[in-house]
Write a protein that holds these residues in place. Structure first.
Motif, short mmCIF file in Angstrom:
data_model
loop_
_atom_site.label_atom_id
_atom_site.label_comp_id
_atom_site.label_asym_id
_atom_site.label_seq_id
_atom_site.Cartn_x
_atom_site.Cartn_y
_atom_site.Cartn_z
N SER A 96 1.17 -1.33 -0.39
CA SER A 96 0.04 -0.03 -0.07
C SER A 96 0.89 1.12 0.11
O SER A 96 2.16 0.96 -0.32
N ALA A 97 0.29 2.98 -0.23
CA ALA A 97 1.47 3.65 0.15
C ALA A 97 2.20 3.90 1.40
O ALA A 97 3.29 4.75 1.63
N ASP A 98 2.04 3.15 1.87
CA ASP A 98 2.51 3.56 3.50
C ASP A 98 3.22 2.15 4.42
O ASP A 98 3.93 1.78 5.08
N THR A 99 3.13 0.71 3.14
CA THR A 99 4.20 -0.37 3.88
C THR A 99 4.21 -1.10 2.26
O THR A 99 4.16 -1.09 1.51
N LEU A 100 5.17 -1.72 2.71
CA LEU A 100 6.45 -2.14 1.87
C LEU A 100 6.58 -3.49 2.27
O LEU A 100 6.69 -4.02 3.66
N GLU A 101 6.12 -4.58 1.18
CA GLU A 101 7.30 -6.27 1.80
C GLU A 101 8.27 -6.45 1.34
O GLU A 101 9.14 -6.16 0.37
N ILE A 102 9.44 -6.25 2.00
CA ILE A 102 11.01 -6.66 1.19
C ILE A 102 11.43 -7.69 2.30
O ILE A 102 11.66 -8.37 3.03
N ILE A 151 4.40 8.68 9.33
CA ILE A 151 3.27 8.98 7.59
C ILE A 151 1.97 8.19 7.48
O ILE A 151 2.37 7.09 8.51
N ASP A 152 1.20 8.54 7.33
CA ASP A 152 -0.14 7.52 7.02
C ASP A 152 -0.88 7.75 6.28
O ASP A 152 -1.01 9.19 6.09
N ALA A 153 -0.95 6.96 5.05
CA ALA A 153 -1.35 6.89 4.00
C ALA A 153 -2.73 7.01 3.34
O ALA A 153 -3.39 5.49 4.25
N PRO A 154 -3.39 7.59 2.31
CA PRO A 154 -5.17 7.24 2.13
C PRO A 154 -5.45 5.54 1.65
O PRO A 154 -3.86 5.11 1.21
N ASP A 155 -6.05 4.72 2.54
CA ASP A 155 -6.08 3.49 2.06
C ASP A 155 -6.19 2.65 0.46
O ASP A 155 -7.26 3.91 0.20
N GLU A 156 -6.44 1.74 0.60
CA GLU A 156 -6.61 1.27 -1.01
C GLU A 156 -8.27 2.13 -1.46
O GLU A 156 -8.38 2.02 -2.29
N THR A 157 -8.95 1.41 -0.58
CA THR A 157 -10.34 1.22 -0.69
C THR A 157 -10.85 3.31 -0.40
O THR A 157 -12.34 3.47 -0.75
N LEU A 212 3.60 5.71 -5.37
CA LEU A 212 4.81 5.32 -4.65
C LEU A 212 5.74 4.10 -5.48
O LEU A 212 7.05 3.80 -5.73
N GLU A 213 5.09 2.90 -6.22
CA GLU A 213 5.28 2.29 -7.52
C GLU A 213 6.32 2.42 -8.29
O GLU A 213 7.38 1.90 -8.98
N SER A 214 6.17 3.54 -8.55
CA SER A 214 6.37 4.46 -9.34
C SER A 214 8.12 4.16 -9.78
O SER A 214 8.69 4.90 -10.35
N PHE A 215 7.72 5.38 -8.73
CA PHE A 215 9.02 5.88 -8.19
C PHE A 215 10.41 5.51 -8.08
O PHE A 215 11.35 5.28 -7.79
N ILE A 216 9.77 4.18 -6.80
CA ILE A 216 10.63 3.16 -6.56
C ILE A 216 11.33 1.99 -7.92
O ILE A 216 12.52 2.10 -8.02
N LEU A 236 11.39 7.78 1.44
CA LEU A 236 9.67 7.84 0.89
C LEU A 236 9.44 8.67 1.54
O LEU A 236 8.00 8.60 0.67
N GLY A 237 8.64 8.50 2.86
CA GLY A 237 7.73 8.78 3.85
C GLY A 237 8.45 10.58 3.40
O GLY A 237 6.71 10.68 2.82
N GLU A 238 8.93 11.07 3.61
CA GLU A 238 9.19 12.05 3.61
C GLU A 238 8.43 12.61 1.73
O GLU A 238 8.09 13.53 0.90
N TRP A 239 8.94 11.65 1.04
CA TRP A 239 8.86 11.82 -0.48
C TRP A 239 6.86 11.82 -0.46
O TRP A 239 6.77 12.77 -2.03
N LEU A 240 6.71 11.01 0.46
CA LEU A 240 4.83 10.91 -0.32
C LEU A 240 4.28 11.77 0.42
O LEU A 240 3.16 12.46 -0.39
N VAL A 241 5.17 12.43 1.76
CA VAL A 241 4.26 13.47 2.04
C VAL A 241 4.21 15.33 1.23
O VAL A 241 3.98 15.31 1.51
N ARG A 242 5.55 15.06 1.10
CA ARG A 242 6.16 16.55 -0.40
C ARG A 242 5.30 16.34 -1.08
O ARG A 242 4.51 17.70 -1.80
N ASN A 243 4.56 14.70 -1.89
CA ASN A 243 3.90 15.02 -2.96
C ASN A 243 2.16 15.13 -2.77
O ASN A 243 1.34 14.49 -3.71
#
Length: 181
Positions: A30-36, A46-52, A73-77, A101-108
């Motif tokens: 999601s916009a604020d969760t990654l899987e590594i 940060i807290d990003a809007p949910d998918e729904t 976020l996916e495009s940026f990464i 990435l948190g700052e990038w998301l908030v700044r955008n």
């Protein structure tokens, strides 16, 4: 014998330090969760809007702001290596090519600053002044959206900031909804 104990202790401490850092390509959940490497990592601060969740542009047209944020976020990464430093459990500060990435998301305008250290105040102010992302219209803050859904609201009505606030204040069941903070 003492030297062996010192060496083993140092190796143990090094493994703890290295275990707190993950670096490799990441999958955007999601916009604020990654899987590594099979580990789910929540972006710290940060807290990003949910998918729904939907937001509205200034002209009133709705759009899926959670999906847009995750897609951006996916495009940026773009399959680059992501470095994450675990801060607290699965909360992490992650970066790509030195960009937080948190700052990038908030700044955008794709996420909001949320947690107590106020690391991204400047970035959020800049996004709001420029009318970027969610700031280009109206939205419910993600934590109230989730609480509204938990209390039985529907995505369309919970995405409206007014409804999210009203449902949160007037529900007798609000204690069952615990935020992920």
């Amino acid at each position: 014998m003492y030297g062996l104990i010192v060496v083993l202790t140092m190796l143990a401490l090094c493994s703890i330090v290295f275990a707190r850092e993950l670096t490799e390509p990441a999958k955007v959940i999601s916009a604020d969760t990654l899987e590594i490497h099979g580990t789910s990592v929540q972006l710290w601060g940060i807290d990003a809007p949910d998918e729904t969740q939907t937001c509205r542009y200034f002209n009133g047209n709705p759009y899926r702001c959670g999906l847009r944020a995750a897609s951006d976020l996916e495009s940026f990464i773009a399959e680059r290596e992501v470095s994450c430093l675990l801060e607290d459990g699965t909360m992490a500060t992650c970066s790509v090519d030195g960009i937080d990435l948190g700052e990038w998301l908030v700044r955008n305008g794709l996420a909001l600053e949320r947690y107590p250290r106020r690391r991204y105040d400047h970035a959020q102010g800049a996004a709001e002044r420029a009318g970027l992302g969610v700031w280009a219209g109206s939205f419910a803050v993600p934590w109230l959206y989730r609480k509204c859904i938990c209390l039985g609201g529907r995505p369309a009505s919970c995405s409206d900031d007014t409804n999210a606030h009203l449902l949160e204040r007037h529900s007798p069941h609000q204690n069952k909804c615990v935020d992920r903070e």
